[in-house]
Write an enzyme that holds these catalytic residues in place. Structure first.
Site, PDB file in Angstrom:
ATOM      1  N   LYS A 179       0.876  -1.173   0.000  1.00  0.00           N
ATOM      2  CA  LYS A 179       0.000   0.000   0.000  1.00  0.00           C
ATOM      3  C   LYS A 179       0.915   1.225   0.000  1.00  0.00           C
ATOM      4  O   LYS A 179       1.405   1.653   1.034  1.00  0.00           O
ATOM      5  CB  LYS A 179      -0.870  -0.023   1.258  1.00  0.00           C
ATOM      6  CG  LYS A 179      -2.208   0.640   1.139  1.00  0.00           C
ATOM      7  CD  LYS A 179      -2.176   2.077   0.721  1.00  0.00           C
ATOM      8  CE  LYS A 179      -1.918   3.036   1.868  1.00  0.00           C
ATOM      9  NZ  LYS A 179      -1.793   4.450   1.389  1.00  0.00           N
ATOM     10  N   GLY A 230       6.768   4.996   8.093  1.00  0.00           N
ATOM     11  CA  GLY A 230       6.020   6.243   8.019  1.00  0.00           C
ATOM     12  C   GLY A 230       6.111   6.966   9.339  1.00  0.00           C
ATOM     13  O   GLY A 230       7.067   6.775  10.102  1.00  0.00           O
ATOM     14  N   SER A 231       5.115   7.768   9.635  1.00  0.00           N
ATOM     15  CA  SER A 231       5.187   8.613  10.823  1.00  0.00           C
ATOM     16  C   SER A 231       4.912   7.816  12.103  1.00  0.00           C
ATOM     17  O   SER A 231       4.259   6.759  12.070  1.00  0.00           O
ATOM     18  CB  SER A 231       4.175   9.744  10.696  1.00  0.00           C
ATOM     19  OG  SER A 231       2.878   9.197  10.686  1.00  0.00           O
ATOM     20  N   THR A 232       5.361   8.365  13.200  1.00  0.00           N
ATOM     21  CA  THR A 232       5.124   7.707  14.491  1.00  0.00           C
ATOM     22  C   THR A 232       3.631   7.670  14.802  1.00  0.00           C
ATOM     23  O   THR A 232       3.121   6.673  15.329  1.00  0.00           O
ATOM     24  CB  THR A 232       5.912   8.435  15.600  1.00  0.00           C
ATOM     25  OG1 THR A 232       7.303   8.299  15.302  1.00  0.00           O
ATOM     26  CG2 THR A 232       5.649   7.835  16.968  1.00  0.00           C
ATOM     27  N   ALA A 233       2.895   8.715  14.426  1.00  0.00           N
ATOM     28  CA  ALA A 233       1.460   8.740  14.716  1.00  0.00           C
ATOM     29  C   ALA A 233       0.754   7.581  14.008  1.00  0.00           C
ATOM     30  O   ALA A 233      -0.061   6.861  14.613  1.00  0.00           O
ATOM     31  CB  ALA A 233       0.866  10.073  14.267  1.00  0.00           C
ATOM     32  N   THR A 234       1.077   7.368  12.732  1.00  0.00           N
ATOM     33  CA  THR A 234       0.445   6.249  12.014  1.00  0.00           C
ATOM     34  C   THR A 234       0.929   4.919  12.574  1.00  0.00           C
ATOM     35  O   THR A 234       0.153   3.962  12.677  1.00  0.00           O
ATOM     36  CB  THR A 234       0.747   6.350  10.501  1.00  0.00           C
ATOM     37  OG1 THR A 234       0.354   7.630  10.041  1.00  0.00           O
ATOM     38  CG2 THR A 234      -0.002   5.293   9.724  1.00  0.00           C
ATOM     39  N   GLY A 235       2.193   4.848  12.937  1.00  0.00           N
ATOM     40  CA  GLY A 235       2.714   3.618  13.533  1.00  0.00           C
ATOM     41  C   GLY A 235       1.926   3.218  14.775  1.00  0.00           C
ATOM     42  O   GLY A 235       1.583   2.048  14.968  1.00  0.00           O
ATOM     43  N   GLU A 252       9.190   1.183  11.176  1.00  0.00           N
ATOM     44  CA  GLU A 252      10.261   2.182  10.976  1.00  0.00           C
ATOM     45  C   GLU A 252       9.574   3.540  10.972  1.00  0.00           C
ATOM     46  O   GLU A 252       8.922   3.905   9.993  1.00  0.00           O
ATOM     47  CB  GLU A 252      10.973   1.937   9.638  1.00  0.00           C
ATOM     48  CG  GLU A 252      11.687   0.608   9.546  1.00  0.00           C
ATOM     49  CD  GLU A 252      12.971   0.543  10.354  1.00  0.00           C
ATOM     50  OE1 GLU A 252      13.317   1.535  11.030  1.00  0.00           O
ATOM     51  OE2 GLU A 252      13.616  -0.518  10.321  1.00  0.00           O
ATOM     52  N   CYS A 286      14.129   9.843   6.755  1.00  0.00           N
ATOM     53  CA  CYS A 286      13.842   9.470   8.147  1.00  0.00           C
ATOM     54  C   CYS A 286      15.063   9.652   9.029  1.00  0.00           C
ATOM     55  O   CYS A 286      15.011  10.308  10.054  1.00  0.00           O
ATOM     56  CB  CYS A 286      13.331   8.042   8.203  1.00  0.00           C
ATOM     57  SG  CYS A 286      14.374   6.889   7.320  1.00  0.00           S
ATOM     58  N   GLU A 384      10.138  17.164  14.336  1.00  0.00           N
ATOM     59  CA  GLU A 384      10.756  16.697  13.083  1.00  0.00           C
ATOM     60  C   GLU A 384      10.393  17.643  11.943  1.00  0.00           C
ATOM     61  O   GLU A 384       9.226  17.750  11.587  1.00  0.00           O
ATOM     62  CB  GLU A 384      10.266  15.280  12.763  1.00  0.00           C
ATOM     63  CG  GLU A 384      10.944  14.678  11.549  1.00  0.00           C
ATOM     64  CD  GLU A 384      10.393  13.302  11.166  1.00  0.00           C
ATOM     65  OE1 GLU A 384       9.180  13.057  11.325  1.00  0.00           O
ATOM     66  OE2 GLU A 384      11.179  12.475  10.677  1.00  0.00           O
TER      67      GLU A 384
HETATM   68  P1  NAD Z   1       2.439   8.678   7.097  1.00  0.00           P
HETATM   69  O1  NAD Z   1       2.484   7.957   8.398  1.00  0.00           O
HETATM   70  O2  NAD Z   1       1.567   9.861   6.979  1.00  0.00           O
HETATM   71  O3  NAD Z   1       1.983   7.698   5.933  1.00  0.00           O
HETATM   72  C1  NAD Z   1       2.658   6.475   5.676  1.00  0.00           C
HETATM   73  C2  NAD Z   1       1.697   5.464   5.065  1.00  0.00           C
HETATM   74  O4  NAD Z   1       0.727   5.073   6.043  1.00  0.00           O
HETATM   75  C3  NAD Z   1       0.914   5.985   3.866  1.00  0.00           C
HETATM   76  O5  NAD Z   1       0.902   4.965   2.881  1.00  0.00           O
HETATM   77  C4  NAD Z   1      -0.476   6.209   4.439  1.00  0.00           C
HETATM   78  O6  NAD Z   1      -1.513   6.085   3.485  1.00  0.00           O
HETATM   79  C5  NAD Z   1      -0.575   5.090   5.454  1.00  0.00           C
HETATM   80  N1  NAD Z   1      -1.546   5.301   6.529  1.00  0.00           N
HETATM   81  C6  NAD Z   1      -2.011   6.463   7.020  1.00  0.00           C
HETATM   82  N2  NAD Z   1      -2.866   6.235   8.054  1.00  0.00           N
HETATM   83  C7  NAD Z   1      -2.934   4.899   8.220  1.00  0.00           C
HETATM   84  C8  NAD Z   1      -3.598   4.036   9.149  1.00  0.00           C
HETATM   85  N3  NAD Z   1      -4.378   4.515  10.115  1.00  0.00           N
HETATM   86  N4  NAD Z   1      -3.392   2.699   9.042  1.00  0.00           N
HETATM   87  C9  NAD Z   1      -2.568   2.201   8.099  1.00  0.00           C
HETATM   88  N5  NAD Z   1      -1.919   2.963   7.188  1.00  0.00           N
HETATM   89  C10 NAD Z   1      -2.091   4.294   7.251  1.00  0.00           C
HETATM   90  O7  NAD Z   1       3.974   9.027   6.774  1.00  0.00           O
HETATM   91  P2  NAD Z   1       4.554   9.912   5.573  1.00  0.00           P
HETATM   92  O8  NAD Z   1       4.150  11.342   5.830  1.00  0.00           O
HETATM   93  O9  NAD Z   1       4.215   9.293   4.262  1.00  0.00           O
HETATM   94  O10 NAD Z   1       6.126   9.761   5.788  1.00  0.00           O
HETATM   95  C11 NAD Z   1       6.884  10.648   6.541  1.00  0.00           C
HETATM   96  C12 NAD Z   1       7.229  10.047   7.895  1.00  0.00           C
HETATM   97  O11 NAD Z   1       7.808   8.757   7.714  1.00  0.00           O
HETATM   98  C13 NAD Z   1       8.268  10.832   8.652  1.00  0.00           C
HETATM   99  O12 NAD Z   1       7.901  10.929  10.009  1.00  0.00           O
HETATM  100  C14 NAD Z   1       9.534   9.993   8.523  1.00  0.00           C
HETATM  101  O13 NAD Z   1      10.456  10.195   9.560  1.00  0.00           O
HETATM  102  C15 NAD Z   1       8.985   8.628   8.495  1.00  0.00           C
HETATM  103  N6  NAD Z   1       9.907   7.698   7.831  1.00  0.00           N
HETATM  104  C16 NAD Z   1      10.550   6.765   8.593  1.00  0.00           C
HETATM  105  C17 NAD Z   1      11.471   5.906   8.006  1.00  0.00           C
HETATM  106  C18 NAD Z   1      12.222   4.901   8.822  1.00  0.00           C
HETATM  107  O14 NAD Z   1      12.878   4.038   8.248  1.00  0.00           O
HETATM  108  N7  NAD Z   1      12.168   4.949  10.130  1.00  0.00           N
HETATM  109  C19 NAD Z   1      11.697   5.981   6.638  1.00  0.00           C
HETATM  110  C20 NAD Z   1      11.007   6.927   5.886  1.00  0.00           C
HETATM  111  C21 NAD Z   1      10.102   7.778   6.508  1.00  0.00           C
END
Ligand code: NAD
Length: 478
Positions: A179, A230-235, A252, A286, A384
């Site tokens: 996705k 992705g972001s910590t909030a989504t994680g 991650e 990241c 960040e």
């Molecule tokens: P994001 O969390 O907004 O989105 C990431 C993905 O999650 C997208 O595909 C989105 O559609 C999906 N998503 C959103 N809500 C969801 C939910 N409730 N359930 C499941 N999936 C959902 O992140 P972003 O803005 O695309 O990326 C930027 C962030 O990612 C930054 O905080 C960056 O530090 C982090 N990041 C971390 C790493 C790492 O390896 N640690 C690498 C790259 C980016």
């Protein structure tokens, strides 16, 4: 025109590749963040498409597992060949959709990274481990596939991070449903289109939907493991969604990496390393250097050397071969960066470079910005920024720098800069981060495990440990 060699199509341009992945009609328009021009249209997959993809991946998994490691390795290497044969078209599409320039550590570099990680995940040996063999007890550890892996990715490094997720999953005998971020679906659709010319049908899918699709993926009973970047909030949302099915997770997440410059460092020698540590992918990385703590003894020299390097790095439209920095990928990220810099300048911090965005241009360009004499708790330091901006904080002691570096609840990477490797390693040991680099920042290597501490996530990717994370440990005792 695409040409067929050994059944793998080679696309000469990004437009030819786009023609192969776009829906015949409709779809969501994806705009170039540098120009505002239309890049292409992405299919709007919905929940029914996700259900179909999961069902197909589930059905294909036993046969994929039964192929065995060597056959899967061979197919992964063929997939890497296919990416190489299409590298320029992929890099151009990535540049137009994500904004990153072709040159520098950007689009061509990212496509090359996708190839390198695919080949590395194919190459590692993973034998059963004998845990006990003492004459009475014999126990071995094996790693079995989980089943279907769901991979959810961000928009900053869409191709490379997709491979970080799919390569170890496939190697271990799992099938995969991806996705991609709704901001960069075309890059992932194109990459998977190229890979899927080699893989058996049903093994690897992309569902290009929105957050609702991501959410369903992380709750679905037939998804056995989620790889999320992705972001910590989504994680955190995914951790909650995964609870009912006790899904395995590799997370991650976001970071706010600190760098510490010890008083014995040579400012001119480290300036370029500091710059790329912070500004790689125009800061949208990241594990980029996001806050720099410099000892007072060499503070002004470091500020000056960094400014000299930063002011000469060309920023502009990605397809222009001269550029090495590009726009922010989207308006929301531009607004975050702009707001954080405003808060810093309004607080009285000193602008060394930038902080003067041009309102009249079409793209989301934010100029390279260096901010000195900034308070340790300013939002630009503790949040960040994810953009081409670096706050440089003056510290009076290493003790103070270590306390500040460890003072946030994130801990992806960190770095220590010094002419004395032992002194740097001693400081590194005290930092709460998944990786601490010495005299560099953010470099990743497919052989070396990578993962976050604290709220930057859990689990590791890359290396043999990364392969093991895509397998269910199973002890055979007897
Ligand atoms: P994001 O969390 O907004 O989105 C990431 C993905 O999650 C997208 O595909 C989105 O559609 C999906 N998503 C959103 N809500 C969801 C939910 N409730 N359930 C499941 N999936 C959902 O992140 P972003 O803005 O695309 O990326 C930027 C962030 O990612 C930054 O905080 C960056 O530090 C982090 N990041 C971390 C790493 C790492 O390896 N640690 C690498 C790259 C980016």
């Amino acid at each position: 025109m695409s040409t067929e060699t050994n059944t793998v199509a080679t696309y000469a341009t990004a437009d030819e590749l786009l023609a192969a992945i776009q829906p015949a009609t409709g779809g969501r328009e994806i705009l170039d963040p540098a120009t505002g021009e239309l890049v292409g249209r992405a299919p709007e997959h919905e929940v029914a498409d996700l259900e179909a993809a999961i069902a197909a991946a589930h059905a294909a998994q036993p046969e994929w597992d039964a192929l065995g490691h060597d056959a899967r390795r061979a197919l992964m290497n063929q997939a890497a060949d296919a990416i190489e044969a299409n590298a320029e078209a992929l890099a151009h599409l990535l540049s137009r959709e994500q904004g990153k320039p072709l040159n520098g550590p950007n689009a061509r570099f990212e496509v090359g990274g996708a190839v390198a990680w695919l080949r590395a995940a194919a190459a590692f040996d993973l034998e059963a481990e004998v845990i006990v063999d003492d004459g009475t007890t014999y126990a071995e550890m094996h790693y079995r596939p989980f089943g279907v892996v769901g991979a959810i990715g961000p928009w900053n490094w869409p191709m490379m991070i997709s491979v970080w997720q799919l390569a170890p999953a496939l190697r271990m005998g799992n099938t995969v449903v991806m996705k991609p971020s709704e901001y960069t679906p075309l890059s992932v659709l194109a990459l998977v289109h190229v890979i899927n010319q080699v893989l058996p049908e049903g093994v690897l899918h992309v569902v290009a939907g929105g957050r609702d699709v991501g959410q369903l993926l992380s709750t679905h009973k037939d998804i056995d493991k989620v790889m999320f970047t992705g972001s910590t909030a989504t994680g955190k949302a995914i951790i909650r969604s995964s609870a009912d099915t006790v899904k395995r997770l590799t997370l991650e997440l976001g970071g706010n990496d600190a760098g510490i410059v010890l008083p014995d460092a040579d400012p001119k020698a480290i300036a370029e390393g500091l710059f790329w540590g912070a500004f790689i992918n125009t800061g949208q990385t990241c594990a980029a250097l996001k806050r720099l703590y410099v000892h007072a003894d060499i503070y002004e020299d470091v500020c000056q050397a960094l400014t000299e390097v930063a002011k000469n790095m060309p920023m502009g439209v990605g397809l222009d071969e001269a550029n090495v920095l590009g726009p922010l990928q989207n308006k929301a990220q531009y607004d975050i960066v702009d707001s954080l810099v405003r808060k810093a300048t309004e607080s009285g911090a000193r602008v060394l470079l930038g902080a003067d965005p041009q309102a009249e241009q079409p793209g989301y360009f934010y100029p390279s910005t260096l901010i000195a004499d900034i308070a340790t708790d300013n939002p630009l330091v503790v949040e960040e920024q994810f953009g081409p901006v670096l706050p440089i904080v003056k510290v009076d002691s290493i003790e103070q720098a270590v306390a500040l570096a460890n003072g946030l609840d994130v801990g992806l990477g960190a770095s220590v800069w010094s002419s004395d490797r032992d002194a740097a390693r001693a400081v590194a040991a005290r930092l709460q981060a998944g990786t601490v680099w010495i005299n560099s920042h953010g470099g990743v290597d497919p052989r070396i495990p990578f993962g976050g501490a604290k709220t930057s996530g859990y689990g590791v990717e890359f290396g043999v440990d990364g392969l093991k994370a895509l397998g269910q440990p199973q002890v055979i005792n007897g």
